[in-house]
Design a protein around this motif. Structure first.
Motif, PDB file in Angstrom:
ATOM      1  N   ALA A  10     -11.453  -2.341   3.691  1.00  0.00           N
ATOM      2  CA  ALA A  10     -10.538  -1.187   3.660  1.00  0.00           C
ATOM      3  C   ALA A  10     -10.077  -0.783   5.063  1.00  0.00           C
ATOM      4  O   ALA A  10      -9.415   0.235   5.217  1.00  0.00           O
ATOM      5  CB  ALA A  10     -11.222  -0.005   2.988  1.00  0.00           C
ATOM      6  N   LEU A  11     -10.434  -1.579   6.043  1.00  0.00           N
ATOM      7  CA  LEU A  11     -10.044  -1.234   7.417  1.00  0.00           C
ATOM      8  C   LEU A  11      -8.611  -1.680   7.684  1.00  0.00           C
ATOM      9  O   LEU A  11      -8.379  -2.719   8.305  1.00  0.00           O
ATOM     10  CB  LEU A  11     -10.998  -1.889   8.415  1.00  0.00           C
ATOM     11  CG  LEU A  11     -12.178  -1.042   8.865  1.00  0.00           C
ATOM     12  CD1 LEU A  11     -13.083  -1.843   9.772  1.00  0.00           C
ATOM     13  CD2 LEU A  11     -11.734   0.226   9.574  1.00  0.00           C
TER      14      LEU A  11
ATOM     15  N   LEU B 125      -2.581  -1.866  -0.051  1.00  0.00           N
ATOM     16  CA  LEU B 125      -3.858  -2.575  -0.234  1.00  0.00           C
ATOM     17  C   LEU B 125      -4.394  -2.366  -1.648  1.00  0.00           C
ATOM     18  O   LEU B 125      -4.763  -3.325  -2.336  1.00  0.00           O
ATOM     19  CB  LEU B 125      -4.872  -2.075   0.806  1.00  0.00           C
ATOM     20  CG  LEU B 125      -6.294  -2.618   0.657  1.00  0.00           C
ATOM     21  CD1 LEU B 125      -6.345  -4.102   0.993  1.00  0.00           C
ATOM     22  CD2 LEU B 125      -7.274  -1.872   1.548  1.00  0.00           C
ATOM     23  N   VAL B 126      -4.417  -1.112  -2.085  1.00  0.00           N
ATOM     24  CA  VAL B 126      -4.983  -0.805  -3.406  1.00  0.00           C
ATOM     25  C   VAL B 126      -4.136  -1.432  -4.520  1.00  0.00           C
ATOM     26  O   VAL B 126      -4.683  -1.950  -5.501  1.00  0.00           O
ATOM     27  CB  VAL B 126      -5.141   0.723  -3.603  1.00  0.00           C
ATOM     28  CG1 VAL B 126      -5.572   1.050  -5.022  1.00  0.00           C
ATOM     29  CG2 VAL B 126      -6.143   1.275  -2.613  1.00  0.00           C
ATOM     30  N   SER B 127      -2.817  -1.433  -4.331  1.00  0.00           N
ATOM     31  CA  SER B 127      -1.978  -2.024  -5.390  1.00  0.00           C
ATOM     32  C   SER B 127      -2.236  -3.525  -5.483  1.00  0.00           C
ATOM     33  O   SER B 127      -2.252  -4.086  -6.582  1.00  0.00           O
ATOM     34  CB  SER B 127      -0.493  -1.728  -5.138  1.00  0.00           C
ATOM     35  OG  SER B 127      -0.048  -2.485  -4.056  1.00  0.00           O
TER      36      SER B 127
ATOM     37  N   VAL C 122     -13.260   5.499   1.421  1.00  0.00           N
ATOM     38  CA  VAL C 122     -13.189   6.608   0.450  1.00  0.00           C
ATOM     39  C   VAL C 122     -11.737   6.815   0.007  1.00  0.00           C
ATOM     40  O   VAL C 122     -11.467   7.009  -1.184  1.00  0.00           O
ATOM     41  CB  VAL C 122     -13.763   7.911   1.060  1.00  0.00           C
ATOM     42  CG1 VAL C 122     -13.602   9.080   0.098  1.00  0.00           C
ATOM     43  CG2 VAL C 122     -15.224   7.733   1.413  1.00  0.00           C
ATOM     44  N   THR C 123     -10.814   6.719   0.968  1.00  0.00           N
ATOM     45  CA  THR C 123      -9.397   6.885   0.621  1.00  0.00           C
ATOM     46  C   THR C 123      -8.955   5.786  -0.350  1.00  0.00           C
ATOM     47  O   THR C 123      -8.316   6.074  -1.378  1.00  0.00           O
ATOM     48  CB  THR C 123      -8.525   6.847   1.899  1.00  0.00           C
ATOM     49  OG1 THR C 123      -9.033   7.827   2.809  1.00  0.00           O
ATOM     50  CG2 THR C 123      -7.074   7.126   1.604  1.00  0.00           C
ATOM     51  N   CYS C 124      -9.303   4.537  -0.046  1.00  0.00           N
ATOM     52  CA  CYS C 124      -8.918   3.420  -0.932  1.00  0.00           C
ATOM     53  C   CYS C 124      -9.514   3.604  -2.327  1.00  0.00           C
ATOM     54  O   CYS C 124      -8.816   3.453  -3.337  1.00  0.00           O
ATOM     55  CB  CYS C 124      -9.395   2.093  -0.349  1.00  0.00           C
ATOM     56  SG  CYS C 124      -8.428   1.558   1.042  1.00  0.00           S
TER      57      CYS C 124
END
Lengths: 153, 156
Positions: free
Chosen positions: B101-102, B143-145, B16-18
């Motif tokens: 996402a872990l 990670l998201v970038s 959810v955060t990602c």
């Protein structure tokens, strides 16, 4: 329609029930010798490929029959496939049939033992004995599934 | 159809955060305050019996539909199952991206997640997860970038 037989392993009870459903294995007796050795080869090649959906064939109502090894994550696998099917707009329904109760413990031992080089002599015999004992249950499952899906498109 | 799925253990916190950073619900230039997690959709909400169900979070600037999913420790089984099923259905998977996402989290995040989702200690558990996620926030940003960079390359 797609029918997926699933169990812990994809190449034991799920595979046999799916093969009976698709008509690859006879419903009235054990498969002949060449099919038993083929079964051993399939277990060797695909036994540990959890999550690999194996296509078995078409049944007489032209339903596509598959088998799947879920490594105990049955609910997760079923929900994920059903939901991704919906997301991707796949209209063809998918029906899941659990073959867990037909499997028992022997496939675990077969998979453990087949790591050893000596196992090629004895483990196929263990597999054949397991098949002889469990074939009836797999047949009942496949026939019940066929009956319940008759006429469903 | 372009689908991006962030997956984690429980589908309630890290994924959810990602997804929230990806969709700009959370800032990507600073660490958000604890109060900024409260209005996030699906934060600390996924029930145990819903694991394996992808949840839609929104559409990003490149036109990708962003989903979150909880896969426990079964990603090595479920992802091939999804991919082989879509393959059997003749669906193109070039536009399906599954991102783990872990990231490496502070242990308190996991304890908080367990307290909140399994023990029902919502208030305490949620605070612990927020604390842990804020602590590891730069890792989520990184990670998201990288995911966004990947999508940008596909876009052009």
């Amino acid at each position: 329609m797609r029918v997926i037989y699933y169990s812990y392993w994809g190449t034991y009870a799920a595979y046999i029930a799916a093969s009976i459903h698709a008509g690859l294995y006879p419903a009235d007796r054990l498969p002949p010798e060449h099919l038993l050795s083929r079964q051993w080869e399939i277990c060797r090649k695909y036994g540990r490929q959890f999550g690999n959906l194996l296509y078995i064939g078409l049944d007489e109502d032209m339903k596509e029959i598959y088998c799947l090894g879920c490594k105990g994550k049955y609910g997760l696998a079923v929900r994920a496939i059903e939901n991704f099917s919906r997301i991707f707009g796949i209209d063809e329904p998918v029906h899941f049939i659990s073959a867990r109760h037909c499997e028992g413990m022997i496939p675990f031992y077969v998979e453990k033992l087949r790591r050893f080089t000596m196992s090629d002599r004895y483990v196929p015999k263990l597999l054949n004995r397991w098949m002889a004992r469990r074939y009836g249950k797999c047949r009942e499952l496949a026939q019940a599934a066929k009956q319940s899906l008759k006429g469903v498109i | 159809m372009k689908i991006l799925v962030y997956y984690c253990y429980g589908g309630a916190h890290t994924s959810v955060t990602c997804a929230s950073i990806h969709l700009n619900y959370l800032p990507s230039d600073r660490i958000p305050g604890p109060e900024e997690f409260a209005p996030l959709p699906f934060y600390d909400k996924m029930d145990h019996d819903k694991l394996g169900t992808p949840v839609y979070m929104g559409r990003d600037e490149y036109g990708w539909d962003v989903y979150i999913i909880g896969l426990k420790r079964a990603n090595a089984v479920i992802i091939p199952a999804i991919r082989t099923y879509l393959n059997a259905c003749g669906k193109d998977q070039a536009d399906l991206l599954l991102v783990n996402a872990l990231v490496e989290l502070h242990p308190l995040t996991s304890i908080g997640g367990y307290s909140s989702r399994r023990l029902g200690l919502l208030s305490l558990g949620r605070r612990m997860t927020v604390w842990g996620i804020r602590k590891s926030y730069p890792k989520f940003l990184d990670l998201v970038s990288r995911v966004k960079e990947n999508l940008r390359m596909r876009h052009y």
